[in-house]
Design a protein around this motif. Sequence first.
Motif: not given
Length: 818
Positions: A128, A130-132, A169-174, A403
């Motif tokens: 949770d 998340k980042a680009t 990238t889109m906002k997503m998990s590592t 997202h």
Amino acid sequence: MEPDLDAATFRGTVSIDAEVSDPVSLIELNSAELEIDSVVARSDVWGERPAQVTFQPEFERATLHVETPLEAGGWSIDIEFSGILNDRLRGFYRSTYVDPEGVDQVIATTQFESTDARRAFPCWDEPDFKATFGVTLVVDDGLAAISNGAEVRRSERDDGKVVVEFAPTMKMSTYLVAFVVGRLEATAPVMVSGVPLRVVHLPGKGRYASFALEAGAFALDYLAGYYGIPYPAGKLDLVGIPDFAWGAMENLGCVTFRETALLVDPAEATQSELQRVADVIAHEIAHMWFGDLVTMKWWNGIWLNEAFATFMELKTVDAFRPEWNRWVSFAAEGGVGSSSMDIDSLEATRPIEFPVESPDDADAMFDALTYGKGAAVLRMLEQFLGEEKFRTGVSDYLQWFTHGNAETKDLWKALEQATGVPVAEMMDTWIFQGGVPIVEVAPGGPGAVLTQDHFRYLGSGEGQWTVPVLARSIDDPEITPVTLHGAAELPYDTPIVNAGGHGFYRVRYDKEIEGRIHDRLDQLLPLERYALIADSWGLTLGGRRRASDHVRLLGLFRSETEPLLWEPIAGSLATLSGIATDAVRPAFAGVVRDLVGDAVLGSGWEVGRSESDLERRLRGTLLRTMGVVGDDESTIERARATFEAVVRGDVVDPDVASASLTITAAHGLEAEYHRFWEEYERSESPQDQVRYLRAMATVPGDALAAATMDRIIAGEIRNQDSFWLIAVMVGNRKSGDAAWDLVTSRWDELVAVIPPQNLRRVLDSIPARSKPDVADRIRSFLEAHPIPGGELYVGQQLERLDVRVRLRQAEQELPGIV
């Protein structure tokens, strides 16, 4: 990121844009097996603040200490670091191969799920956070560089290195970040609704990519239509990696695969091998929405990712190749039968969703219950609610949490809104408690009475479920939905409970009702007939039915026309054969020959002009059963001749070729073992390589098992294949006891070779070692040698072993079956 492939090291920098809400002097993030060289926090307002670093390796964390607290506002945290390209198939690791010119080559690639992004760069490595992500790779000239985003810029440094920048990238998990560097080739892109799709492969393997492109293009289009949401990235690369711990990994836009799950020649592959490639591709592309676009809040909810991706994989492949009857094969291969339901019949089972506190806990979630049971329960729910209403609820869920992160209750809420059915009340009984119910069917009321009990192989349980039963009369295809809490009545004298065959529960009929059903098997759908076989076998394993009664039931299926139903028939016969003593087994082999002989004669060895893929698959199943379990001499002789024809290069149907290899191996000697190794070494096809490795492990012989173990430990066999190869050897009827002794005597060496995430899978076949004295040795060894993250699986396998030990001791009646 700048990998040095020759030195097996890498250097990197990460720049994290962070918003500080309150002044802070300590910042804690995840880091494992990394050296951090410098840390500087930068602000347009406050300037630069260097930081010192301390490590907590037992928690895989690093703490950044700044002398003057960072004020509230926007900061960039810039970290320089270095690490090792490891050989453990996790984090940022090295994979090797020999190119067509005979030169050794190295690939640097990634595998971050669950918690291994921290082994590649310092980060907040939780789903949770998340980042680009904007990735830049610095590589030697001539190497391919691939990441999540499309390449947007390429330049050359003064030292000749090439700098490749990728779109954010889109906002997503590592755990979804990926980068791959090495001498690789890519197919020309196929455009799917404006999205370029490629297959990336080792040099010279382009001829194995066409089926993946076809299956991938279909899946990308089908899934975007099903979800009602466009594909959430700018491109999609499917990348084959020669060393890979899992089947594949759903990195956004850069999906990585074990080669056998991506690259295949349709002219040389069995139907099962083709289906596996289609399955895995569909599964990973389904994740682009369910997992990547919307992600579970924490690892306890990983089933939301994996179960749904498995469910959508099945729907996609069923649409891609309707003639494969994918929902029937899902059941026959263990989706609602021998795999997940088998585990759920144990005391040592677990809920689909349960607490996760450590990285080992997260890794343990990737099992048959998360994938198989989770998908089966979703299919059961979909059939109960109606397919279109279910789809609407799923699409709503994805749009609500795009997202973002979600929990199980959020999916139930979306489905409740779409259907008006209290889904959470029903499904919480399936998600938050382990186990499986058995629905008892007896005469009563207007026709029949249904009750439920907690089904276990050993002992009893206290679970109660809200069971979404679908039922019908054997005389009428119209289905009646029944929500079973305690008891319910049906207005049918001869009901078919679990109508359609999609329910995740066992059914036991009163003998009178069961007899009437057995007299009219032709009135049942294939999955309904499958359920009779699977439930009978489950009752046999649970000590509630004699093996002789189960074999008599199988005798009613001598004329079965659904190819896939022969697989559970063959599976239970093979298990009974495995527990038979040497004195009894020849007579039991005669039972097997009698039961499958007519079907073998009808199928023959030659492929008919108009045969379906499943008819070819059936031929392989029947021949394998006749030759390996039935010990039929004419089948063994023909299989050996067919194997020689394959080696000569003659054209042989792939399912016949595969069956012939297995039969030849099962009755082989040292000479065959060495020939299989030679064929493995010269094979180019990923499927052929696996077939020959499996054949080596299938040849009986204590000394041959020791030779294979030597090859594994010496690194002659890829460590990605080590665990399953050992499991095949341990499952060998003749030499499995000796193979287990090799495992125990060389345990420390195996732990050093096998990827840690795969170590527990060495135990896959220990239930086959059901002699009581051997079972006692296995239990003692595992109690003294715990497997990190494998505690639950060890308990399950030991209980499954206990079930087989009891079956062996109880079925002294095997001569009576004869």
